[in-house]
Design an enzyme around this catalytic site. Structure first.
Site, PDB file in Angstrom:
ATOM      1  N   CYS A   2      28.974  14.173  21.359  1.00 21.73           N
ATOM      2  CA  CYS A   2      29.232  15.278  22.486  1.00 21.73           C
ATOM      3  C   CYS A   2      28.953  14.086  23.525  1.00 21.73           C
ATOM      4  CB  CYS A   2      28.773  16.389  23.658  1.00 21.73           C
ATOM      5  SG  CYS A   2      28.768  17.825  21.901  1.00 21.73           S
ATOM      6  N   ARG A  27      30.853   9.512  20.417  1.00 23.03           N
ATOM      7  CA  ARG A  27      30.088  10.763  20.291  1.00 23.03           C
ATOM      8  C   ARG A  27      31.050  12.011  19.534  1.00 23.03           C
ATOM      9  NH1 ARG A  27      25.218   8.971  23.008  1.00 23.03           N
ATOM     10  NH2 ARG A  27      25.276  10.726  22.671  1.00 23.03           N
ATOM     11  N   TRP A  74      31.629  17.234  20.321  1.00 19.79           N
ATOM     12  CA  TRP A  74      31.470  17.753  18.614  1.00 19.79           C
ATOM     13  C   TRP A  74      30.776  19.177  18.886  1.00 19.79           C
ATOM     14  CZ3 TRP A  74      27.136  17.401  15.062  1.00 19.79           C
ATOM     15  CH2 TRP A  74      27.790  17.359  14.053  1.00 19.79           C
ATOM     16  N   ASN A 100      25.254  18.001  26.669  1.00 19.77           N
ATOM     17  CA  ASN A 100      25.289  17.493  25.589  1.00 19.77           C
ATOM     18  C   ASN A 100      24.014  17.194  24.733  1.00 19.77           C
ATOM     19  OD1 ASN A 100      25.042  15.535  23.180  1.00 19.77           O
ATOM     20  ND2 ASN A 100      24.600  14.582  24.418  1.00 19.77           N
ATOM     21  N   GLY A 101      23.440  18.649  23.919  1.00 23.11           N
ATOM     22  CA  GLY A 101      22.346  18.689  23.179  1.00 23.11           C
ATOM     23  C   GLY A 101      22.830  20.001  22.184  1.00 23.11           C
ATOM     24  N   GLU A 487      24.867   1.742   0.637  1.00 20.04           N
ATOM     25  CA  GLU A 487      25.658   1.672   2.097  1.00 20.04           C
ATOM     26  C   GLU A 487      26.679   2.080   1.975  1.00 20.04           C
ATOM     27  OE1 GLU A 487      24.482   2.297   4.425  1.00 20.04           O
ATOM     28  OE2 GLU A 487      26.366   1.059   5.795  1.00 20.04           O
ATOM     29  N   LYS A 491      29.241   4.087   3.511  1.00 19.48           N
ATOM     30  CA  LYS A 491      30.183   3.947   4.294  1.00 19.48           C
ATOM     31  C   LYS A 491      32.260   4.147   3.554  1.00 19.48           C
ATOM     32  CE  LYS A 491      29.030   2.468   6.692  1.00 19.48           C
ATOM     33  NZ  LYS A 491      27.660   2.310   7.129  1.00 19.48           N
ATOM     34  N   GLU A 494      32.646   8.219   4.113  1.00 22.43           N
ATOM     35  CA  GLU A 494      32.421   8.533   5.766  1.00 22.43           C
ATOM     36  C   GLU A 494      33.879   8.714   6.023  1.00 22.43           C
ATOM     37  OE1 GLU A 494      29.799   6.004   7.137  1.00 22.43           O
ATOM     38  OE2 GLU A 494      28.493   7.900   8.536  1.00 22.43           O
ATOM     39  N   HIS A 510      21.664   7.572 -18.201  1.00 23.43           N
ATOM     40  CA  HIS A 510      21.031   8.542 -17.887  1.00 23.43           C
ATOM     41  C   HIS A 510      22.071   9.545 -17.399  1.00 23.43           C
ATOM     42  CE1 HIS A 510      17.256   6.302 -19.148  1.00 23.43           C
ATOM     43  NE2 HIS A 510      18.293   5.568 -18.814  1.00 23.43           N
ATOM     44  N   LYS A 609      28.591   9.301  16.470  1.00 15.87           N
ATOM     45  CA  LYS A 609      27.845   8.549  15.870  1.00 15.87           C
ATOM     46  C   LYS A 609      26.447   8.943  15.786  1.00 15.87           C
ATOM     47  CE  LYS A 609      28.028   4.016  16.419  1.00 15.87           C
ATOM     48  NZ  LYS A 609      27.675   2.849  14.409  1.00 15.87           N
TER      49      LYS A 609
END
Ligand code: M6R
Length: 614
Positions: A2, A27, A74, A100-101, A487, A491, A494, A510, A609
């Site tokens: 948020c 955010r 969010w 926000n939180g 990485e 990416k 996401e 394996h 983010k």
């Protein structure tokens, strides 16, 4: 998660709130809303969906007034819906808040309020806050500020809050605990926001609020107060970021722009740390870190981080062990904080975080500090909580990273850990002069080499156009190529929502080979010369089982020609530095797959983010 914003001044608030919210959209973006004050009344407009939809509604039906608060959400508690969007108001509509939180004890607080007859309009944890403020305010506890301070005493969890009240049209009250918040005063008035890019257009002089601090915003000044209400006198910090760095310029998405900013970002991380020795040779020298006895005596390095920053930490492990011959333990910060880790005073503790606000990484850093460690933070965010709590801060200087998927932060984090590893390796006597010079020369060439890779972006764009529909995509590599595979898989998942995984190529037999079939794409990194033959065998193994493949390599292109669908050739560098280059085509691949699939790469579903809650 948020973003919150607030403005009070001499201009119309709505357009400013919308502009600042757009800068915070990374955010969270499942709903948005604003509350504007006019003639002693609060008017709220909020809805499920993106900020653009809210803006259109406001254009059709404007809210006028010169102060207000805004929110981009969010969802954590309560699905994305009009009712759950912020701002939330008390039952009489005289107080409005954005948050926000997470309020961890909201269930108990809600029950207690309901038993007093309060009717809730949403499923959010946030709504309890506004009802409690109203309760204290109405029950004669005095001024609004007092009611806010009383309310804070009841809240467990994290918050950045902004409060407006129709009885106080001349001010906005803002406060934070464990969620970021900045306040700044400019020519048009006073502002608050969750992050710096939102304010760059309006002011460069900001307060980074500390935990528990309250900012009371007036049209022409900001008053800072401590959690007991005492006035705090402090200078503002000056932000020297270029306003254009938070704009898309001519790129279709922030992510692509940030991929293209990597040569510059790596230069920014590198150049301030390259100095001349007495003999005029280039040497790595961090002004922030003085290598002393404790570095010579160190037995181990411990690094904690999350997500992409964790992948940079794994590169750090390989680099520190390679150059400085010191064992490195790397942990996901979310695991580290709960697994009762072993502390040794001789260890060196590092945390890596682009935002400097990731809840798990902050908790790991705090745990290290509680156990007597001196914490080194590698971060991109000046003024962030981590930068203020760490003992030593190594800035990555990548500039604002807006896209949710981290790209330039990753390469600049890697650059910083490589430089630290080189400096430590030399200090501990593990790198002789000649190889040291060779490594510095190789690192100095990286930004220009990265530009050459970006010039070939069409190769990847065309490959993505052919392959984006594959349902399984795997990345594999050995040694330094393994964390790059991790990485790259992160990416891709996401932003393209494709099932992707990374594995160390030696692990293929394996288990992962069971997944390979003609619907699979394998992207193989082959940059470690000593392991070429092994990689050639691995690529044969997947190709012969029907998989399509792309090889990202810097040499021996002929050996791969007959066994893969596409080859991307990198400029030559030292094997150990190849991740700085090889990740770039993989980032481009993820980006183009996302675009082909019709996704918005800047705002991937379900992600935000900065993960400021657990
Ligand atoms: O701000 P941080 O570096 O602490 O963030 C850590 C992760 O949340 C972050 O890297 C996340 O994985 C990104 N979305 C990766 O693209």
């Amino acid at each position: 998660m948020c973003g919150i914003t607030g403005y009070i001044g001499n201009e119309e608030a709505s357009p400013i709130l919308i502009q600042t919210l757009k800068k915070l959209e990374y955010r969270g973006y499942d709903s948005a809303g604003i509350a504007v004050m006019r003639n002693g009344k609060i008017f709220v407009r909020k809805m499920k969906g993106r900020i653009n939809s809210l803006e259109e509604t406001l254009l059709e039906n404007p809210l006028n007034g010169q102060s207000g608060i805004g929110h981009t959400r969010w969802a954590t508690h309560g699905e994305p819906s009009d009712a759950n969007s912020h701002p939330h108001t008390d039952s009489g509509g005289n107080i409005a808040i954005v948050h926000n939180g997470i309020i961890e004890n909201y269930v108990k607080l809600k029950q207690s309020l309901q038993s007093r007859g309060v009717v809730f309009q949403s499923d959010t944890d946030t709504e309890v806050i506004v009802h409690i403020i109203n309760y204290f305010y109405r029950s004669g506890e005095g001024a609004l500020l007092q009611a806010v301070m009383e309310t804070l005493k009841l809240l467990n969890g994290s918050y950045a809050l902004a409060v407006v009240c129709s009885d106080y049209p001349d001010r906005i009250i803002a406060v934070r605990k464990d969620s970021p918040l900045i306040a700044g005063c400019g020519a048009a008035g006073s502002f608050i926001a969750s992050d710096v890019p939102a304010l760059l257009e309006y002011t460069r002089d900001v307060y980074f609020l500390n935990n528990g601090e309250i900012a009371v915003l007036y049209e022409d000044h900001i008053e800072l107060r401590g959690n007991d209400g005492e006035v705090i006198l402090r200078e503002t910090a000056r932000i020297d970021w270029d306003a254009g760095s938070a704009e898309k310029n001519n790129f279709p998405h922030f992510m692509l722009k940030e991929i293209f900013e990597q040569p510059k970002a790596m230069e920014n991380a590198l150049l301030p740390r390259l100095k001349k020795s007495a003999l005029n040779n280039p040497v790595v020298d961090f002004d922030e870190i003085k290598l002393d006895e404790s570095w010579a005596a160190a037995r181990r390095i411990v690094i904690a981080a999350c997500g992409t920053a964790y992948n940079a930490a794994v590169i750090g492990k390989y680099a520190f062990e390679h150059f400085a011959r010191i064992p490195v333990a790397v942990d996901l910060a979310s695991e580290y904080r709960y697994r009762n880790p072993i502390f040794d005073k001789r260890d060196i503790f590092i945390v890596i975080s682009q935002s400097g606000e990731t809840a798990d990484t902050l908790a790991a850093a705090r745990l290290m500090k509680q156990n007597g460690a001196r914490v080194i933070a590698v971060t991109n965010a000046p003024g962030s909580t981590l930068s203020r709590e760490a003992d030593v801060v190594v800035y990555t200087y990548a500039g604002p990273e807006i896209a949710v998927a981290s790209t330039k932060a990753f390469t600049s984090q890697m650059m910083c850990v490589y430089l630290l590893a080189l400096e430590l390796g030399r200090f501990r006597g593990h790198i002789a002069d000649e190889p040291y010079k060779k490594y510095i020369t190789a690192l100095s060439a990286i930004p220009a080499q990265a530009r050459r890779i970006l010039d070939k972006k069409e190769i990847i764009q065309r490959f993505a156009a052919r392959q984006y529909n594959k349902t399984k995509m795997f990345f594999m590599g050995r040694q330094f190529d393994y964390p790059v595979s991790m990485e790259s898989a992160l990416k891709l998942k996401e932003i393209s929502y494709t099932h992707s995984e990374a594995f160390a190529a030696g692990e293929l037999k394996h288990g992962p080979i069971a997944l390979i079939d003609d619907g699979t794409l394998v992207i193989a990194f082959a940059t470690q010369k000593e392991l070429f033959e092994k990689m050639i065998s691995n690529i044969r193994e997947v190709s012969s089982r029907g998989a399509s493949s792309l090889v990202i390599t810097c040499d021996r292109v002929d050996s791969f020609n007959t066994i893969t669908d596409e080859i991307f050739t990198l400029p030559k560098t030292e094997d150990c530095f190849s991740p700085l280059l090889s990740v770039i085509p993989a980032q481009l691949f993820s980006y183009y797959c996302a675009v082909q699939r019709g996704n918005d790469p800047d705002k991937p579903r379900n992600l935000a983010k900065s993960v400021t809650v657990e």
